[in-house]
Design an enzyme around this catalytic site. Structure first.
Site, PDB file in Angstrom:
ATOM      1  N   LYS A   4       0.850  -1.190   0.000  1.00 44.00           N
ATOM      2  CA  LYS A   4       0.000   0.000   0.000  1.00 44.00           C
ATOM      3  C   LYS A   4       0.886   1.240   0.000  1.00 44.00           C
ATOM      4  O   LYS A   4       1.961   1.261   0.618  1.00 44.00           O
ATOM      5  CB  LYS A   4      -0.912  -0.046   1.239  1.00 44.00           C
ATOM      6  CG  LYS A   4      -1.962   1.057   1.321  1.00 44.00           C
ATOM      7  CD  LYS A   4      -2.851   0.805   2.528  1.00 44.00           C
ATOM      8  CE  LYS A   4      -3.873   1.911   2.751  1.00 44.00           C
ATOM      9  NZ  LYS A   4      -4.749   1.622   3.914  1.00 44.00           N
TER      10      LYS A   4
ATOM     11  N   SER B 211     -10.311  -0.977   7.077  1.00 44.15           N
ATOM     12  CA  SER B 211      -9.718  -0.785   5.756  1.00 44.15           C
ATOM     13  C   SER B 211      -8.800  -1.905   5.302  1.00 44.15           C
ATOM     14  O   SER B 211      -8.174  -1.779   4.251  1.00 44.15           O
ATOM     15  CB  SER B 211      -8.994   0.558   5.691  1.00 44.15           C
ATOM     16  OG  SER B 211      -9.912   1.558   5.303  1.00 44.15           O
TER      17      SER B 211
ATOM     18  N   SER C 147      -9.569   2.152   2.660  1.00 43.66           N
ATOM     19  CA  SER C 147      -8.368   2.812   2.171  1.00 43.66           C
ATOM     20  C   SER C 147      -7.373   1.849   1.547  1.00 43.66           C
ATOM     21  O   SER C 147      -6.537   2.252   0.751  1.00 43.66           O
ATOM     22  CB  SER C 147      -7.704   3.614   3.293  1.00 43.66           C
ATOM     23  OG  SER C 147      -7.091   2.786   4.240  1.00 43.66           O
TER      24      SER C 147
END
Length: 548
Positions: free
Chosen positions: A132, A236, A212
């Site tokens: 990420k 998330s 997210s």
């Protein structure tokens, strides 16, 4: 906890071998029969199996790939190149991958050289992993989706990246994410960032990927990497995993280092693995938690794993139904409970207490914590040096406002009481106490091995003008308590995946992964995405806003 070998882990989870850059806003469906035929043909081509030497990347597990590399019928270089080619061919539809690492093929070649010398470093050696874009990397930008951080890369890797590199993993690149982990605007659009644009749900491309860690989940679902790392403050990891039909593990707080990860709150933030199977998720967790790097011989503490085919027999699971997520999800939970009972589990319905109070207290606490923690992080980076500087940057850069303009959460955090304030301290203490009691008391009252609930509603249509609304309460108890949770594919509502969220007590990650493997084996619910341009059913799902 003790460690166990990869072979034992694989047997314990009994995973059956199964070999064989977009813009913001809502995607428009092509009009007219010729255009529709073209779109359908393109989606069908994307959905073709991703084969490498007869191995279907969508279903192959890390132990299967490692076995082939040990036999010499597959190399990490070939595997990495296959994923890079797939990113080039498939990701333009999904927009999940921000950038690939220029060092990926060199890392793969180094893994192959180690293996030839008999010096492989463990179960992740040679396995491609996406990160990420809020996880610091010394050789690639780390932006949290914001143009404010789009300059030079950080000076050093996050600690978890160091663990991945030490274990021989190939860092494939960075995944798109919701800008600032969905903690900027009151009405954000999940999966959108000014740096990367909008990530799409690979099952139905006009639908949202949730949360997210949207890019991490969508990339894994589309077989663009074997494993991805996401982060969660509340929902998330587990919501995007559920909504994209993959497995996501939010570890117990503190088991995975947050050093070098763009924060929301040290009291709730954690990174965690996402994969297409529980066994791959567990292996990645073993490395991320520091139990599977060089010198270790296996995955983290799965001493409670049950290798028998009847691994659910005698397990007691509390089902928190959450009918507010819709009739389709509720019907799926009914079918799921029946299948678990048929496998020998006892399923009882539960409602964890204190949920209204948790919802009342969590957001104000996060505002204070975000101001403290993001200021600390920004002081180590180029660009704005604090939250006030971020707010000024967004006002001065129109590109930050192309999907949604608001930064209400930034502004509220700037005005929030400091974390030294007695009122804040009392709030966080009550939050932690009630969240832990909501799980502990429920499990004790019913003698449960885990609490289960839907991880997500069916994916809603992505819409910048409308944004997301927070109506998914299942992730909050474990997130606030710092307890582990695990999303496993449960099935579909129409074409849209829904996950089953499992949660348990503090540091019960090993038992939860073992139980999740048994649930995964019984439900056998995952199927590869078909990249449909729009849902035939027209189901809109329910809106949600997940942070972290």
């Amino acid at each position: 906890m003790k460690t166990r070998s990869v072979a034992a882990l694989t047997a314990a989870l009994a995973v059956a071998p199964l070999l064989a850059a977009g813009g913001a806003g809502q995607r428009a469906v092509a009009a007219g029969s010729a255009a529709a035929d073209s779109v359908a043909a393109g989606s069908a081509a994307l959905a073709e199996p991703a084969l490498l030497h007869g191995v279907d990347l969508d279903s192959a597990t890390i132990p299967e790939l490692q076995a082939r590399m040990e036999r010499g019928s597959l190399t990490s270089s070939e595997l990495t190149l296959a994923y890079l080619r797939r990113i080039r061919e498939v990701d333009p539809k999904v927009n999940a991958v921000l950038r690939t690492s220029p060092a990926a093929l060199r890392e793969a070649a180094a893994s192959d050289a180690r293996r030839r010398l008999g010096k492989a470093r463990g179960p992740l050696d040679g396995i491609p992993v996406l990160l990420k874009d809020n996880v610091d990397t010394r050789d690639m930008p780390t932006t949290a989706g914001s143009l404010a951080l789009a300059g030079s890369p950080p000076a050093r890797d996050a600690e978890l990246v160091g663990r991945l590199r030490a274990a021989g993993a190939v860092v494939l690149g960075k995944a798109n994410m919701s800008e600032w982990a969905n903690f900027r605007a009151a009405k954000p659009t999940s999966g959108w960032s000014a740096v990367g644009g909008q990530t799409h749900n690979p099952y139905v491309l006009d639908r949202n990927p949730c949360g997210s860690s949207a890019g991490s989940a969508a990339a894994v679902a589309a077989s663009l990497a074997q494993v991805a790392v996401g982060t969660e403050t509340d929902g998330s990891i587990v919501c995007p995993a559920g909504m994209n039909g993959v497995v996501g593990h939010k570890p117990s707080l503190g088991l995975v280092s947050q050093s070098g990860v763009v924060p929301i709150s040290a009291e709730q933030d954690t990174a965690g693995p996402m994969a297409r199977s529980v066994v791959d998720t567990a292996i990645a967790f073993s490395v991320l938690s520091g139990h599977g790097a060089a010198g270790a011989d296996g995955a983290f503490g799965l001493t409670e794993a049950d290798p028998r085919a009847g691994g659910l027999r005698g397990k007691r699971i509390g089902l928190w139904r959450l009918p507010s997520l819709g009739a389709g999800v509720d019907a799926l939970m009914t079918r799921t409970a029946e299948r678990l009972r048929t496998a020998g589990a006892e399923v009882v319905e539960v409602t964890p207490p204190y949920q209204d109070r948790l919802a009342e207290l969590e957001f104000p606490a996060l505002l204070s914590e975000f101001h403290r923690d993001v200021d600390g992080y920004l002081a180590s980076r180029g660009g704005p040096r604090d939250l006030a500087g971020l707010i000024a940057f967004n006002r001065a850069h129109p590109a930050e406002r192309t999907c949604f303009a608001g930064q209400e959460l930034f502004e509220q955090a700037l005005a929030a009481p400091p974390t030294t304030d007695p009122g804040y301290r009392a709030m966080r203490a009550e939050l932690k106490d009630l969240a832990r009691r909501s799980i502990d008391e429920t499990m004790a009252a019913h003698a449960l091995d885990a609490i289960a609930s839907p991880a997500n509603p069916p994916a809603w249509t992505t819409d910048c003008a409308r944004g997301d609304n927070d109506v998914i309460p299942s992730s909050t108890p474990a997130a606030v308590a710092g307890y582990p949770s695990l999303s496993v594919p449960a099935g579909f509502v129409g074409e849209l995946p829904v996950g089953l969220l499992l949660m348990a007590g503090d540091r019960q990650d090993a038992r939860l992964l073992s139980l999740g493997g048994a649930v995964e084996r019984r439900l056998d619910a995952r199927r590869a995405p078909r990249y449909l341009p729009a849902s035939a059913s027209g189901t809109t799902g329910r809106d949600a806003h997940r942070v972290g």
